[in-house]
Design an enzyme around this catalytic site. Structure first.
Site, PDB file in Angstrom:
ATOM      1  N   HIS A 207       0.859  -1.193   0.000  1.00 43.54           N
ATOM      2  CA  HIS A 207       0.000   0.000   0.000  1.00 43.54           C
ATOM      3  C   HIS A 207       0.890   1.235   0.000  1.00 43.54           C
ATOM      4  O   HIS A 207       1.953   1.256   0.606  1.00 43.54           O
ATOM      5  CB  HIS A 207      -0.877  -0.017   1.260  1.00 43.54           C
ATOM      6  CG  HIS A 207      -1.986   0.977   1.251  1.00 43.54           C
ATOM      7  ND1 HIS A 207      -1.805   2.285   1.613  1.00 43.54           N
ATOM      8  CD2 HIS A 207      -3.292   0.847   0.911  1.00 43.54           C
ATOM      9  CE1 HIS A 207      -2.970   2.919   1.513  1.00 43.54           C
ATOM     10  NE2 HIS A 207      -3.879   2.071   1.083  1.00 43.54           N
ATOM     11  N   CYS A 245      -3.311   2.978  -4.619  1.00 44.52           N
ATOM     12  CA  CYS A 245      -4.313   3.696  -3.832  1.00 44.52           C
ATOM     13  C   CYS A 245      -4.374   5.149  -4.298  1.00 44.52           C
ATOM     14  O   CYS A 245      -3.426   5.911  -4.082  1.00 44.52           O
ATOM     15  CB  CYS A 245      -3.976   3.599  -2.347  1.00 44.52           C
ATOM     16  SG  CYS A 245      -5.103   4.547  -1.318  1.00 44.52           S
ATOM     17  N   HIS A 272      -7.354   0.650  -4.921  1.00 43.24           N
ATOM     18  CA  HIS A 272      -8.148   1.408  -3.940  1.00 43.24           C
ATOM     19  C   HIS A 272      -8.528   2.713  -4.629  1.00 43.24           C
ATOM     20  O   HIS A 272      -7.642   3.497  -4.953  1.00 43.24           O
ATOM     21  CB  HIS A 272      -7.284   1.813  -2.736  1.00 43.24           C
ATOM     22  CG  HIS A 272      -7.079   0.739  -1.737  1.00 43.24           C
ATOM     23  ND1 HIS A 272      -6.439   0.975  -0.538  1.00 43.24           N
ATOM     24  CD2 HIS A 272      -7.441  -0.565  -1.727  1.00 43.24           C
ATOM     25  CE1 HIS A 272      -6.404  -0.148   0.160  1.00 43.24           C
ATOM     26  NE2 HIS A 272      -6.987  -1.094  -0.532  1.00 43.24           N
ATOM     27  N   ASP A 317     -12.656   3.111  -1.861  1.00 40.79           N
ATOM     28  CA  ASP A 317     -11.959   3.273  -0.589  1.00 40.79           C
ATOM     29  C   ASP A 317     -12.812   4.164   0.303  1.00 40.79           C
ATOM     30  O   ASP A 317     -13.994   4.331   0.058  1.00 40.79           O
ATOM     31  CB  ASP A 317     -10.563   3.838  -0.892  1.00 40.79           C
ATOM     32  CG  ASP A 317      -9.564   3.503   0.183  1.00 40.79           C
ATOM     33  OD1 ASP A 317      -9.929   2.851   1.153  1.00 40.79           O
ATOM     34  OD2 ASP A 317      -8.403   3.908   0.038  1.00 40.79           O
ATOM     35  N   HIS A 318     -12.219   4.703   1.324  1.00 45.67           N
ATOM     36  CA  HIS A 318     -12.961   5.543   2.283  1.00 45.67           C
ATOM     37  C   HIS A 318     -14.151   6.266   1.663  1.00 45.67           C
ATOM     38  O   HIS A 318     -14.019   6.897   0.610  1.00 45.67           O
ATOM     39  CB  HIS A 318     -12.045   6.633   2.845  1.00 45.67           C
ATOM     40  CG  HIS A 318     -10.831   6.106   3.499  1.00 45.67           C
ATOM     41  ND1 HIS A 318      -9.826   6.921   3.937  1.00 45.67           N
ATOM     42  CD2 HIS A 318     -10.446   4.847   3.796  1.00 45.67           C
ATOM     43  CE1 HIS A 318      -8.870   6.184   4.465  1.00 45.67           C
ATOM     44  NE2 HIS A 318      -9.225   4.922   4.390  1.00 45.67           N
TER      45      HIS A 318
HETATM   46  C1  DNO Z   1      -6.881   3.003   5.787  1.00 43.92           C
HETATM   47  C2  DNO Z   1      -6.200   2.089   4.906  1.00 43.92           C
HETATM   48  C3  DNO Z   1      -4.898   1.567   5.462  1.00 43.92           C
HETATM   49  C4  DNO Z   1      -4.451   0.380   4.659  1.00 43.92           C
HETATM   50  C5  DNO Z   1      -3.137  -0.168   5.111  1.00 43.92           C
HETATM   51  C6  DNO Z   1      -2.680  -1.295   4.226  1.00 43.92           C
HETATM   52  O1  DNO Z   1      -8.037   3.127   5.733  1.00 43.92           O
HETATM   53  O2  DNO Z   1      -6.034   2.616   3.630  1.00 43.92           O
HETATM   54  O3  DNO Z   1      -5.066   1.179   6.784  1.00 43.92           O
HETATM   55  O4  DNO Z   1      -5.383  -0.632   4.825  1.00 43.92           O
HETATM   56  O5  DNO Z   1      -2.181   0.828   5.112  1.00 43.92           O
HETATM   57  O6  DNO Z   1      -1.753  -2.041   4.913  1.00 43.92           O
END
Ligand code: DNO
Length: 355
Positions: A207, A245, A272, A317-318
């Protein structure tokens, strides 16, 4: 591309597998054994129980996020070999249960960092946000308490209380670790696990650093085109790959994300996708996935994934917190479901217009 949603496991997540199953086009979850400490072995029985639970709901485990890396590996202590051995056993156990994608990160001390977990947007939704000026004033030892206090009672991913209870000691342990050492320690780790990954077909997907710069003067090495390319070249096997990401890379407007996707191509194993609004250097708010709501062009991003022939899992993602939902910051059901649907819509249009 395979649409998935992150799920933290029953007992940790407010979102259920049954709800995820009803998001159109969502075929799997990205999950973890959330109670495991970095460095602990995951047994085959534990993994199997998780898999069976997910499959009973009509979904698959599309990948693990994360199998976290023990700090001794990142620091390069002699004890790292023991933790690497444990990691390898975990990888073998995952593979024997049919899981072939592992997301991890190599950020020292803190995983992703934000200064606000519920910033109110004009429409009343709340989002995660980051402001470097605030970080510059926080004592890093207090950082965990601040994040924890704002997390509405949820344990945040990568912010294990057991580990961060010793945050001062952790900082001391990292004091001689600069970017070069951290990079070498990452390469050491990857070289040690690659034979297992190649044997079982496991794709390791690092990531990106989030945000894409150094926080609290800790070294960070996975946040731009050059340093990511260097990492791919240092261990040049396809199993050494990336979690691309967009929110992490996108925190730095200098990162041209569609170009990075096309450059890294088949080394991208997991996507992501998230949007954010840049305010000024070092200051951003997360946003809805819709291009018009933020600074990133989601069409261009999805098109780049299409152009590289991406077949791996991708997840919204979020999300924002909307409609009164109470959930782990960034990980409510509603806005991520909207995000999944929107991204699938873009994808359908891209596929059809390329026929
Ligand atoms: C947060 C995520 C991170 C991600 C880690 C991967 O929401 O994007 O916690 O899962 O960094 O190891």
């Amino acid at each position: 591309m395979k649409m998935t949603l992150r799920w933290f496991g029953s007992g940790h997540d407010t979102v259920t597998l049954e709800q995820i199953r009803q998001i159109p086009g969502c075929v799997g979850v990205i999950t973890t054994l959330y109670d495991k400490q970095p460095g602990e072995v995951w047994t085959r029985e534990e993994i199997r129980a998780l898999r069976e639970e997910v499959e009973a709901a009509g979904l698959e485990i599309s990948g693990i996020e994360s199998v976290n890396i023990n700090d001794d590996i990142k620091i390069g202590l002699p004890t790292r070999d023991k933790y690497i051995e444990n990691y390898i056993i975990t990888l073998e156990n995952l593979a024997k249960e049919g899981i072939d994608l592992v997301c991890y990160n190599f950020m020292p001390v803190f995983d992703w960092t934000r200064t606000d977990l519920a910033k109110v947007r004009p429409d009343g939704s709340t989002v995660l946000s980051y402001d470097q000026e605030i970080i510059d004033k926080i004592d890093p030892v207090k950082m965990f308490e601040e994040m924890d206090a704002k997390a509405s009672g949820f344990m945040l991913p990568g912010w294990e209380p057991e580990r961060l209870a010793k945050v001062k000691e952790l900082f001391d342990k990292y004091k001689d670790v600069d970017e070069e050492k951290l990079f070498n320690n990452l390469v050491y780790f990857l070289k040690a696990i690659m034979p297992t990954c190649e044997k079982y077909g496991i794709k390791m997907a690092i990531h990106m650093d989030d945000p894409a710069w150094s926080v609290f003067n800790l070294p960070r090495i996975v946040n731009n085109k050059e340093n990511i390319q260097r990492l791919l070249d240092a261990v040049p096997v396809v199993n050494n790959g990336l979690t691309l990401c967009t929110g992490s890379l996108g925190s730095n407007p200098d990162n041209d994300i569609p170009d990075m996707i096309r450059t890294f191509g088949d080394r991208i194993h997991f996507g992501h996708v998230r949007n954010l609004i840049h305010h000024e250097p070092g200051k951003f708010d997360e946003a809805a996935h819709l291009s018009a709501d933020g600074s990133l062009d989601m069409y261009e991003i999805m098109k780049a994934f299409y152009d590289i022939g991406f077949t791996g899992p991708l997840r919204p993602d979020h999300g924002r917190m909307i409609w009164g939902e109470k959930a782990m910051p960034g990980y409510g059901l509603y806005d991520r479901a909207l995000g999944a649907t929107y991204l699938l819509g873009l994808w359908e249009a891209i596929v059809k217009s390329n026929r």
